[in-house]
Scaffold this motif. Structure first.
Motif, PDB file in Angstrom:
ATOM      1  N   ASP B  67       7.030  -8.177  10.761  1.00 18.30           N
ATOM      2  CA  ASP B  67       7.754  -7.285   9.847  1.00 18.30           C
ATOM      3  C   ASP B  67       8.178  -8.039   8.601  1.00 18.30           C
ATOM      4  O   ASP B  67       8.111  -7.527   7.488  1.00 18.30           O
ATOM      5  CB  ASP B  67       9.015  -6.730  10.529  1.00 18.30           C
ATOM      6  CG  ASP B  67       8.676  -5.677  11.576  1.00 18.30           C
ATOM      7  OD1 ASP B  67       7.535  -5.208  11.590  1.00 18.30           O
ATOM      8  OD2 ASP B  67       9.578  -5.347  12.365  1.00 18.30           O
ATOM      9  N   THR B  68       8.644  -9.274   8.815  1.00 14.80           N
ATOM     10  CA  THR B  68       9.089 -10.087   7.687  1.00 14.80           C
ATOM     11  C   THR B  68       7.945 -10.350   6.713  1.00 14.80           C
ATOM     12  O   THR B  68       8.105 -10.185   5.499  1.00 14.80           O
ATOM     13  CB  THR B  68       9.665 -11.432   8.184  1.00 14.80           C
ATOM     14  OG1 THR B  68      10.729 -11.167   9.094  1.00 14.80           O
ATOM     15  CG2 THR B  68      10.186 -12.276   7.024  1.00 14.80           C
ATOM     16  N   SER B  69       6.764 -10.732   7.246  1.00 20.88           N
ATOM     17  CA  SER B  69       5.654 -10.970   6.313  1.00 20.88           C
ATOM     18  C   SER B  69       5.276  -9.708   5.568  1.00 20.88           C
ATOM     19  O   SER B  69       5.035  -9.752   4.363  1.00 20.88           O
ATOM     20  CB  SER B  69       4.399 -11.539   6.982  1.00 20.88           C
ATOM     21  OG  SER B  69       4.590 -11.839   8.297  1.00 20.88           O
ATOM     22  N   LEU B  70       5.249  -8.571   6.284  1.00 22.83           N
ATOM     23  CA  LEU B  70       4.910  -7.319   5.609  1.00 22.83           C
ATOM     24  C   LEU B  70       5.940  -6.990   4.539  1.00 22.83           C
ATOM     25  O   LEU B  70       5.595  -6.582   3.429  1.00 22.83           O
ATOM     26  CB  LEU B  70       4.841  -6.168   6.623  1.00 22.83           C
ATOM     27  CG  LEU B  70       3.596  -6.114   7.501  1.00 22.83           C
ATOM     28  CD1 LEU B  70       3.709  -4.965   8.488  1.00 22.83           C
ATOM     29  CD2 LEU B  70       2.349  -5.964   6.638  1.00 22.83           C
ATOM     30  N   HIS B  71       7.207  -7.178   4.895  1.00 24.43           N
ATOM     31  CA  HIS B  71       8.290  -6.884   3.957  1.00 24.43           C
ATOM     32  C   HIS B  71       8.149  -7.723   2.685  1.00 24.43           C
ATOM     33  O   HIS B  71       8.286  -7.219   1.571  1.00 24.43           O
ATOM     34  CB  HIS B  71       9.628  -7.179   4.634  1.00 24.43           C
ATOM     35  CG  HIS B  71      10.810  -6.816   3.814  1.00 24.43           C
ATOM     36  ND1 HIS B  71      11.270  -5.516   3.733  1.00 24.43           N
ATOM     37  CD2 HIS B  71      11.604  -7.562   3.022  1.00 24.43           C
ATOM     38  CE1 HIS B  71      12.315  -5.491   2.924  1.00 24.43           C
ATOM     39  NE2 HIS B  71      12.537  -6.717   2.492  1.00 24.43           N
ATOM     40  N   ILE B  72       7.851  -9.012   2.876  1.00 25.01           N
ATOM     41  CA  ILE B  72       7.722  -9.911   1.739  1.00 25.01           C
ATOM     42  C   ILE B  72       6.530  -9.520   0.870  1.00 25.01           C
ATOM     43  O   ILE B  72       6.633  -9.445  -0.361  1.00 25.01           O
ATOM     44  CB  ILE B  72       7.606 -11.378   2.227  1.00 25.01           C
ATOM     45  CG1 ILE B  72       8.977 -11.841   2.747  1.00 25.01           C
ATOM     46  CG2 ILE B  72       7.112 -12.299   1.114  1.00 25.01           C
ATOM     47  CD1 ILE B  72       8.952 -13.181   3.440  1.00 25.01           C
ATOM     48  N   VAL B  73       5.411  -9.223   1.531  1.00 29.93           N
ATOM     49  CA  VAL B  73       4.223  -8.810   0.778  1.00 29.93           C
ATOM     50  C   VAL B  73       4.518  -7.537  -0.023  1.00 29.93           C
ATOM     51  O   VAL B  73       4.209  -7.450  -1.218  1.00 29.93           O
ATOM     52  CB  VAL B  73       3.025  -8.576   1.733  1.00 29.93           C
ATOM     53  CG1 VAL B  73       1.883  -7.862   1.008  1.00 29.93           C
ATOM     54  CG2 VAL B  73       2.534  -9.893   2.298  1.00 29.93           C
ATOM     55  N   SER B  78       5.635  -4.751  -5.091  1.00 30.13           N
ATOM     56  CA  SER B  78       6.371  -3.788  -5.909  1.00 30.13           C
ATOM     57  C   SER B  78       6.941  -4.466  -7.163  1.00 30.13           C
ATOM     58  O   SER B  78       7.014  -3.847  -8.225  1.00 30.13           O
ATOM     59  CB  SER B  78       7.477  -3.113  -5.096  1.00 30.13           C
ATOM     60  OG  SER B  78       8.535  -3.998  -4.868  1.00 30.13           O
ATOM     61  N   GLN B  79       7.303  -5.738  -7.020  1.00 32.70           N
ATOM     62  CA  GLN B  79       7.763  -6.465  -8.208  1.00 32.70           C
ATOM     63  C   GLN B  79       6.619  -6.623  -9.211  1.00 32.70           C
ATOM     64  O   GLN B  79       6.787  -6.447 -10.416  1.00 32.70           O
ATOM     65  CB  GLN B  79       8.296  -7.849  -7.822  1.00 32.70           C
ATOM     66  CG  GLN B  79       9.703  -7.810  -7.239  1.00 32.70           C
ATOM     67  CD  GLN B  79      10.131  -9.162  -6.698  1.00 32.70           C
ATOM     68  OE1 GLN B  79       9.296 -10.022  -6.418  1.00 32.70           O
ATOM     69  NE2 GLN B  79      11.421  -9.344  -6.523  1.00 32.70           N
ATOM     70  N   ARG B  80       5.454  -6.945  -8.683  1.00 27.01           N
ATOM     71  CA  ARG B  80       4.279  -7.121  -9.542  1.00 27.01           C
ATOM     72  C   ARG B  80       3.972  -5.817 -10.278  1.00 27.01           C
ATOM     73  O   ARG B  80       3.695  -5.798 -11.471  1.00 27.01           O
ATOM     74  CB  ARG B  80       3.087  -7.538  -8.684  1.00 27.01           C
ATOM     75  CG  ARG B  80       1.887  -8.058  -9.478  1.00 27.01           C
ATOM     76  CD  ARG B  80       0.651  -8.098  -8.610  1.00 27.01           C
ATOM     77  NE  ARG B  80       0.289  -6.781  -8.109  1.00 27.01           N
ATOM     78  CZ  ARG B  80      -0.329  -5.857  -8.833  1.00 27.01           C
ATOM     79  NH1 ARG B  80      -0.663  -6.100 -10.089  1.00 27.01           N
ATOM     80  NH2 ARG B  80      -0.625  -4.670  -8.325  1.00 27.01           N
ATOM     81  N   ARG B  81       4.098  -4.693  -9.533  1.00 31.44           N
ATOM     82  CA  ARG B  81       3.816  -3.402 -10.138  1.00 31.44           C
ATOM     83  C   ARG B  81       4.837  -3.072 -11.224  1.00 31.44           C
ATOM     84  O   ARG B  81       4.494  -2.545 -12.277  1.00 31.44           O
ATOM     85  CB  ARG B  81       3.783  -2.307  -9.061  1.00 31.44           C
ATOM     86  CG  ARG B  81       2.697  -1.282  -9.299  1.00 31.44           C
ATOM     87  CD  ARG B  81       2.630  -0.242  -8.189  1.00 31.44           C
ATOM     88  NE  ARG B  81       2.229  -0.808  -6.916  1.00 31.44           N
ATOM     89  CZ  ARG B  81       2.848  -0.534  -5.752  1.00 31.44           C
ATOM     90  NH1 ARG B  81       3.878   0.270  -5.709  1.00 31.44           N
ATOM     91  NH2 ARG B  81       2.416  -1.064  -4.638  1.00 31.44           N
ATOM     92  N   ALA B  82       6.108  -3.419 -10.932  1.00 35.64           N
ATOM     93  CA  ALA B  82       7.168  -3.145 -11.911  1.00 35.64           C
ATOM     94  C   ALA B  82       6.926  -3.929 -13.200  1.00 35.64           C
ATOM     95  O   ALA B  82       7.070  -3.383 -14.310  1.00 35.64           O
ATOM     96  CB  ALA B  82       8.529  -3.519 -11.317  1.00 35.64           C
ATOM     97  N   VAL B  83       6.514  -5.190 -13.044  1.00 31.05           N
ATOM     98  CA  VAL B  83       6.238  -6.013 -14.223  1.00 31.05           C
ATOM     99  C   VAL B  83       5.057  -5.437 -15.006  1.00 31.05           C
ATOM    100  O   VAL B  83       5.099  -5.298 -16.229  1.00 31.05           O
ATOM    101  CB  VAL B  83       5.953  -7.478 -13.811  1.00 31.05           C
ATOM    102  CG1 VAL B  83       5.381  -8.268 -14.990  1.00 31.05           C
ATOM    103  CG2 VAL B  83       7.220  -8.131 -13.299  1.00 31.05           C
ATOM    104  N   ALA B  84       4.001  -5.073 -14.287  1.00 31.34           N
ATOM    105  CA  ALA B  84       2.815  -4.526 -14.931  1.00 31.34           C
ATOM    106  C   ALA B  84       3.163  -3.244 -15.675  1.00 31.34           C
ATOM    107  O   ALA B  84       2.726  -3.018 -16.805  1.00 31.34           O
ATOM    108  CB  ALA B  84       1.725  -4.251 -13.891  1.00 31.34           C
ATOM    109  N   GLU B  85       4.010  -2.405 -15.041  1.00 32.31           N
ATOM    110  CA  GLU B  85       4.402  -1.140 -15.641  1.00 32.31           C
ATOM    111  C   GLU B  85       5.212  -1.363 -16.917  1.00 32.31           C
ATOM    112  O   GLU B  85       4.944  -0.760 -17.942  1.00 32.31           O
ATOM    113  CB  GLU B  85       5.230  -0.347 -14.644  1.00 32.31           C
ATOM    114  CG  GLU B  85       4.898   1.123 -14.594  1.00 32.31           C
ATOM    115  CD  GLU B  85       5.283   1.694 -13.242  1.00 32.31           C
ATOM    116  OE1 GLU B  85       6.486   2.004 -13.091  1.00 32.31           O
ATOM    117  OE2 GLU B  85       4.408   1.798 -12.371  1.00 32.31           O
ATOM    118  N   SER B  86       6.200  -2.256 -16.833  1.00 30.28           N
ATOM    119  CA  SER B  86       7.073  -2.465 -17.993  1.00 30.28           C
ATOM    120  C   SER B  86       6.287  -3.090 -19.143  1.00 30.28           C
ATOM    121  O   SER B  86       6.539  -2.799 -20.306  1.00 30.28           O
ATOM    122  CB  SER B  86       8.272  -3.345 -17.614  1.00 30.28           C
ATOM    123  OG  SER B  86       7.882  -4.682 -17.487  1.00 30.28           O
TER     124      SER B  86
END
Lengths: 100, 93
Positions: B67-73, B78-86
């Protein structure tokens, strides 16, 4: 002549595969029975090193190694189960099931 | 002097080695997970069998580790997507 060469090649191929399999099995077994439990069980059982292993320490080491193997099996089983569950759900509830 | 393998055999061996590498990686994961979960779950003295709580701790340990690895991935994704979006919004403005 040609048939002989094919047979020879097959034999070399089989030999190579067998070598790889047994090397891997050996490495895995070594990790399991030497490196890890040795480290874990030494920490757990030899809390105050004296001039020799006491009977209690020897008994503790035996239990510890058995428990470590058991832990390995529990972890292995749980891990593989979860991986195939994840693979299943990634395939979008497809009906086929696979091992690993 | 041994001859080279023919093409079909080379392909077969490559496939075989890829499969073995996969197994090797799985084994390595199980080894390191066993080590980590042992440290977390087997905290008392060892005896001739695991306590029920130790056994369920080991099972939970594997589950929560994954669960931890999935959560981190997911979080990184989502951070990568947020950066790409902004950054694409910035270009549009």
């Amino acid at each position: 002549m040609h048939v002989e060469r094919v047979a020879d090649q097959n034999a070399r191929k089989e030999h190579l595969m067998q070598q790889v399999r047994s090397d891997m099995a050996l490495a895995g077994a070594q990790t399991l029975i030497e490196v890890l439990p040795n480290e874990k069980c030494f920490l757990k059982c030899i809390t105050k090193p004296s001039t020799s292993l006491s009977a209690w320490e020897q008994g503790c080491l035996g239990h510890c190694m058995d428990r470590y193997m058991e832990a390995f099996n529990i972890v292995s089983r749980t891990y593989v189960q979860r991986l195939s569950q994840e693979a299943e759900s990634m395939r979008g509830n497809s009906s086929s099931s696979s091992s690993l | 002097m041994t001859e080279k393998f023919d093409e079909a055999t080379q392909k077969e061996l490559t496939q075989f080695l890829l499969e073995e590498q996969k197994k090797e990686r799985l084994q390595a994961s199980v080894h390191s997970l066993t080590s980590a979960c042992w440290d977390k779950c087997v905290t008392g003295s060892v005896s001739s069998r695991f306590a029920r709580s130790e056994e369920s701790c080991l099972v939970n340990c594997v589950g929560r580790f994954l669960d931890t690895s999935l959560h981190i991935v997911n979080r990184i994704e989502s951070q990568r997507r947020a950066v790409a979006e902004s950054s694409s919004n910035g270009l549009n403005a």
